[in-house]
Motif scaffolding. Structure first.
Motif, PDB file in Angstrom:
ATOM      1  N   LEU A  52       0.811  -1.209   0.000  1.00  0.00           N
ATOM      2  CA  LEU A  52       0.000   0.000   0.000  1.00  0.00           C
ATOM      3  C   LEU A  52       0.849   1.266   0.000  1.00  0.00           C
ATOM      4  O   LEU A  52       0.447   2.292  -0.550  1.00  0.00           O
ATOM      5  N   LEU A  53       2.009   1.235   0.611  1.00  0.00           N
ATOM      6  CA  LEU A  53       2.864   2.418   0.700  1.00  0.00           C
ATOM      7  C   LEU A  53       3.841   2.519  -0.474  1.00  0.00           C
ATOM      8  O   LEU A  53       4.752   3.352  -0.453  1.00  0.00           O
ATOM      9  N   SER A  54       3.642   1.717  -1.489  1.00  0.00           N
ATOM     10  CA  SER A  54       4.546   1.746  -2.641  1.00  0.00           C
ATOM     11  C   SER A  54       4.410   3.066  -3.394  1.00  0.00           C
ATOM     12  O   SER A  54       3.320   3.643  -3.498  1.00  0.00           O
ATOM     13  N   THR A  55       5.514   3.553  -3.926  1.00  0.00           N
ATOM     14  CA  THR A  55       5.520   4.800  -4.712  1.00  0.00           C
ATOM     15  C   THR A  55       5.535   4.501  -6.211  1.00  0.00           C
ATOM     16  O   THR A  55       6.054   5.289  -7.005  1.00  0.00           O
ATOM     17  N   VAL A  56       4.982   3.381  -6.592  1.00  0.00           N
ATOM     18  CA  VAL A  56       4.965   2.990  -8.001  1.00  0.00           C
ATOM     19  C   VAL A  56       4.249   4.058  -8.832  1.00  0.00           C
ATOM     20  O   VAL A  56       3.298   4.697  -8.374  1.00  0.00           O
ATOM     21  N   ARG A  57       4.701   4.247 -10.045  1.00  0.00           N
ATOM     22  CA  ARG A  57       4.081   5.228 -10.939  1.00  0.00           C
ATOM     23  C   ARG A  57       4.140   4.714 -12.374  1.00  0.00           C
ATOM     24  O   ARG A  57       4.836   3.734 -12.680  1.00  0.00           O
ATOM     25  N   ASP A  58       3.401   5.386 -13.240  1.00  0.00           N
ATOM     26  CA  ASP A  58       3.363   4.997 -14.651  1.00  0.00           C
ATOM     27  C   ASP A  58       4.767   5.023 -15.249  1.00  0.00           C
ATOM     28  O   ASP A  58       5.535   5.968 -15.021  1.00  0.00           O
ATOM     29  N   GLY A  59       5.073   3.992 -16.011  1.00  0.00           N
ATOM     30  CA  GLY A  59       6.367   3.920 -16.673  1.00  0.00           C
ATOM     31  C   GLY A  59       7.394   3.098 -15.931  1.00  0.00           C
ATOM     32  O   GLY A  59       8.472   2.815 -16.483  1.00  0.00           O
ATOM     33  N   ASP A  60       7.106   2.696 -14.689  1.00  0.00           N
ATOM     34  CA  ASP A  60       8.056   1.855 -13.953  1.00  0.00           C
ATOM     35  C   ASP A  60       8.198   0.500 -14.641  1.00  0.00           C
ATOM     36  O   ASP A  60       7.214  -0.092 -15.097  1.00  0.00           O
TER      37      ASP A  60
END
Length: 224
Positions: free
Chosen positions: A210-218
């Motif tokens: 839940l605390l992941s900072t994943v974003r588009d393009g990873d």
């Protein structure tokens, strides 16, 4: 005994004479017709009127003929241009295919240089005929060291995993199949999850913290 001439007969005679005059004038050479146009008086008027009519008709015929010839030329030119356009389209398609094939070969050569010695190159020779699964068939099997649960990759990324083998072929379940699931790792954040296929023929990753900072393009990588 004198015979009276009817007005109807006189009219017919006048029309016949006028018609003969028109024919005679029409058959005259162009130079003579031009000279007769300059006659004065009643005779000149009688001659000039039909000559002008004949000249107008002649000009109209010439104009229509020239337009017809020009139109025919345009149609033939258009047909030739259409043929050339179709030929150029064919050449363009072949060129695009050649460029795409060259790019694929370049990627494969670079990938082969980076690949592990244990990797085996294979070609796709078929697909699942039942359409129940998103699967492909490769031209390498048990005789080439291929075993179930082996991963299949390309220069673009993960393709799927081997689910069935024979002596000379193997079946690969694509990563986009809903029944397929492999472990994945978000390269930038190092967060782990599971990559599964969807009914729409795509792949999505779930069970991300839940605390992941994943974003588009990873980029998502897997060891499967």
């Amino acid at each position: 005994m004198a015979h009276s001439r009817s007005p109807y007969g006189a009219r017919r005679l006048a029309i016949a004479c006028f018609a003969l005059l028109l024919v005679a004038l029409f058959l005259l050479p162009t130079q003579i017709q031009g000279l007769l146009q300059y006659l004065d008086g009643p005779v000149g008027y009688v001659v000039r009127v039909p000559l002008e009519a004949i000249a107008s008709i002649d000009a109209g015929i010439v104009d229509r003929w020239e337009r017809y010839v020009a139109l025919q030329g345009v149609q033939e030119e258009n047909q030739q241009l259409r043929k050339e356009i179709e030929w150029l389209r064919g050449q363009h398609s072949q060129l695009r295919e050649s460029v795409a094939a060259t790019e694929r070969l370049t990627d494969l050569l670079q990938f082969k240089q980076q690949a592990l010695p244990t990797m085996v190159a294979a070609q796709v020779i078929g697909r699942d005929a039942t359409n129940r699964y998103r699967a492909i068939v490769l031209n390498k099997g048990e005789s080439d060291g291929i075993k179930p649960d082996m991963g299949v990759v390309t220069p673009a990324g993960v393709v799927g995993r081997v689910v069935k083998t024979t002596g000379a072929s193997s079946v690969v379940l694509l990563v986009t199949d809903p029944s397929n699931a492999i472990a994945g790792l978000i390269q930038r954040t190092r967060d782990e999850g599971v990559v599964e296929g969807t009914q729409q023929g795509l792949a999505h990753m779930k069970y991300i913290p839940l605390l992941s900072t994943v974003r588009d393009g990873d980029r998502v990588v897997t060891s499967g």
